[in-house]
Motif scaffolding. Sequence first.
Motif: not given
Length: 128
Positions: A85-103
Amino acid sequence: MESAGPSFRRRLLFESLAIMAADAASQVAWLTKHGVVTDEIALDFSHAFGMAETLVDEGQPSCGVLPDLRQIDAVLDEMSGAESADRWAKDALSVDEGWHRARRLARQVLVAELGEWRLPLPEITVIR
C-alpha cells in the motif's frame, strides 16, 4: 463522442505513457489537479495496455515496443497487493524503485515511437 478506433486507442496509450513517464513532481501535480489517487496512473496504463497488441497489429505502435509495454505492466503488477500500500502513496512516486523502473520504460517507449518523452499531460474528466 470519439469512436474506439485505432487513433483513439493510440491516443489513450500514449497519454497513459505520458503520465507514467513524467517526473514525480509533475505526476503529483497532475494527480492533485484532477483529484485522483496515485493508482489512477497504473489504471490508465492498464486500460490502454489491454489494447496494445491490437494496436501493434495495426502498426501503431511498432512491435519493437511491446516488450517494454509488457515490462511496465509486470512492474505495476509486482507493486500491487495489500502489503504494498505504501508504494501507492504520492510520496512513493519520487522514491520507489518500481515507479522509477516504470518511468524509465515509459520514456523508452515514447522516445522510440515519438522521438520525445516530455509530452503534455492529458486533461481528464472525473465523474463522481
